[in-house]
Design a protein around this motif. Structure first.
Motif, PDB file in Angstrom:
ATOM      1  N   ARG A 326       0.839  -1.200   0.000  1.00  0.00           N
ATOM      2  CA  ARG A 326       0.000   0.000   0.000  1.00  0.00           C
ATOM      3  C   ARG A 326       0.879   1.258   0.000  1.00  0.00           C
ATOM      4  O   ARG A 326       0.621   2.209  -0.749  1.00  0.00           O
ATOM      5  CB  ARG A 326      -0.925   0.009   1.215  1.00  0.00           C
ATOM      6  N   GLU A 327       1.918   1.259   0.825  1.00  0.00           N
ATOM      7  CA  GLU A 327       2.830   2.409   0.867  1.00  0.00           C
ATOM      8  C   GLU A 327       3.561   2.583  -0.465  1.00  0.00           C
ATOM      9  O   GLU A 327       3.823   3.710  -0.898  1.00  0.00           O
ATOM     10  CB  GLU A 327       3.824   2.225   2.004  1.00  0.00           C
ATOM     11  N   GLN A 330       1.290   4.394  -2.807  1.00  0.00           N
ATOM     12  CA  GLN A 330       1.227   5.822  -2.466  1.00  0.00           C
ATOM     13  C   GLN A 330       2.478   6.534  -2.968  1.00  0.00           C
ATOM     14  O   GLN A 330       2.403   7.641  -3.512  1.00  0.00           O
ATOM     15  CB  GLN A 330       1.073   5.975  -0.954  1.00  0.00           C
ATOM     16  N   GLY A 335      -1.854   6.670  -4.611  1.00  0.00           N
ATOM     17  CA  GLY A 335      -2.572   6.673  -3.347  1.00  0.00           C
ATOM     18  C   GLY A 335      -3.995   7.165  -3.537  1.00  0.00           C
ATOM     19  O   GLY A 335      -4.229   8.183  -4.189  1.00  0.00           O
TER      20      GLY A 335
END
Length: 401
Positions: A326-327, A330, A335
């Motif tokens: 997920r990071e 982003q 994101g």
């Protein structure tokens, strides 16, 4: 006085036995081994018997508390057994229901269910007899949850309350005061769809941007493999080399890491088979060489040194962090537009449009979605791997073009 050890050790005998604790309280053990707490007391000189509840649903401490409550009633001139032949509180019934159902739940879910009852229900109606609870009392509990903004939790709690009352029917609980409350509750708010890309160009752009975002190689490779296989994130995080069959070009995800009921998680019949496309095989080759320092073809050789996790975290013994991919998205500028779980929506949306409606069932099967009825699912265990392989090969081509 009884001890907890003595109560637990009490077993079935050829005849019913009684183990006395004091103050008229005793444990009654039937020849079949059923244990129940009973209280002998007198009203106007007449000896009476009150059944308090079963062990272990009612602990020794709870039974003593019930004895003292009965004595308090007697002190006020009230017969504790006058209204109901079985002194069963809602809390006792709810704990029996929880104990009965927990074997089919995950430990986390079982703990959450009990915690919700202990937090929101027992302080309000736990001591009342189930048959004496009114619909408005249940509704007040649910509305208090709603006022805290917990709309979905209130609906789940209503369902649990109703299940508890139904569970008590063989014990003489005739009514379910929570059954008709659904219409008096707030409607569920619209759920926000999980962020997912639905254009194949955007999907390719994301994977390209992730390659140059400056993340650890293992995170980038795990991201690409997640995209190519469209499984849930936990399946990739826990993936091990021994789950890969090179000759068959398949990855078998153990049922323990699938989204299944607890009973199915321990049954290999519910393992999920993922055919590996050329693009997915290429990711595994890079992971074998770049991360594990071993040629991919050595995986199943006699002197192989590939073992353990395919996508390990920094220490090597644990998987990559849950939020790592997920990071990465982003950092890559996506994101809010795409999350790791979103690959499943991308896979379904794009392939249904690309392959057409004749492939819809195969696409659902590839995602491990259950599309069969209960009877058909019990008898039709065909994996239809060739059609599923075609689905994954086409997905690999689309993402890699």
């Amino acid at each position: 006085m009884l001890t907890i050890a003595a109560v637990k050790a009490a077993g079935a005998q050829s005849r019913a036995t009684k183990l006395f604790d004091g103050g008229g309280l005793f444990l009654f053990v039937t020849p079949a081994g059923t244990k129940s707490w009973r209280l002998k007391y007198r009203v106007k000189g007449r000896e009476k018997l009150l059944v308090l509840g079963r062990f272990p649903a009612m602990s020794l401490q709870q039974a003593r508390g019930a004895r003292e409550a009965a004595k308090e009633q007697l002190g006020r001139g009230v017969d504790p057994g006058a209204d109901t032949p079985v002194a069963l509180s809602f809390e006792q019934l709810a704990r029996e229901w929880h104990q009965h159902g927990r074997s089919a739940w995950s430990p986390v879910h079982a703990d959450e269910v009990l915690a919700s009852l202990e937090r929101d229900v027992f302080p309000r109606i736990g001591k009342k007899a189930p048959g004496a609870i009114e619909p408005m009392e249940c509704l007040a509990i649910l509305q208090e949850l709603e006022q805290r903004g917990c709309i979905a939790s209130a609906r789940r709690l209503r369902h649990r309350l109703s299940a508890i009352f139904r569970f008590g029917r063989p014990r003489g609980v005739a009514n379910d005061p929570a059954e008709g409350l659904r219409e008096s509750m707030r409607p569920l708010p619209l759920t926000k769809p999980m962020a997912a890309l639905t254009s194949i160009k955007d999907c390719r752009d994301l994977l390209t941007a992730a390659e140059i975002a400056g993340a650890r190689p293992v995170t980038v490779l795990a991201s690409r493999f997640l995209a190519l296989t469209a499984v849930r994130l936990e399946a990739v995080r826990g993936m091990r080399w021994e789950e890969v069959d090179l000759a068959a070009r398949i990855w078998t995800v153990p049922a323990a890491r699938m989204k299944l009921g607890r009973a199915k998680k321990g049954d290999s019949r519910f393992d999920h088979i993922v055919p590996l496309s050329d693009a997915a095989i290429e990711v595994l080759k890079r992971a074998a060489l770049d991360i594990n320092g071993c040629a991919y073809d050595d995986l199943h050789s006699s002197n192989a040194n590939l073992h353990g996790l395919v996508f390990p975290g920094r220490g090597g013994a644990m998987p990559i962090a849950e939020g790592a991919i997920r990071e990465l998205y982003q950092r890559a500028g996506f994101g809010g537009r795409h999350v790791p779980h979103g690959w499943r929506a991308s896979f379904s949306t794009i392939l249904n449009e690309d392959l057409g409606r004749d492939w819809r069932t195969d696409i659902d099967e590839a995602l491990a979605h259950t599309t069969k009825g209960a009877v058909e699912g019990a008898y039709n265990r065909a994996q239809l791997l060739e059609r599923r392989r075609t689905v994954f090969d086409r997905w690999g081509e689309l993402l890699s073009s």
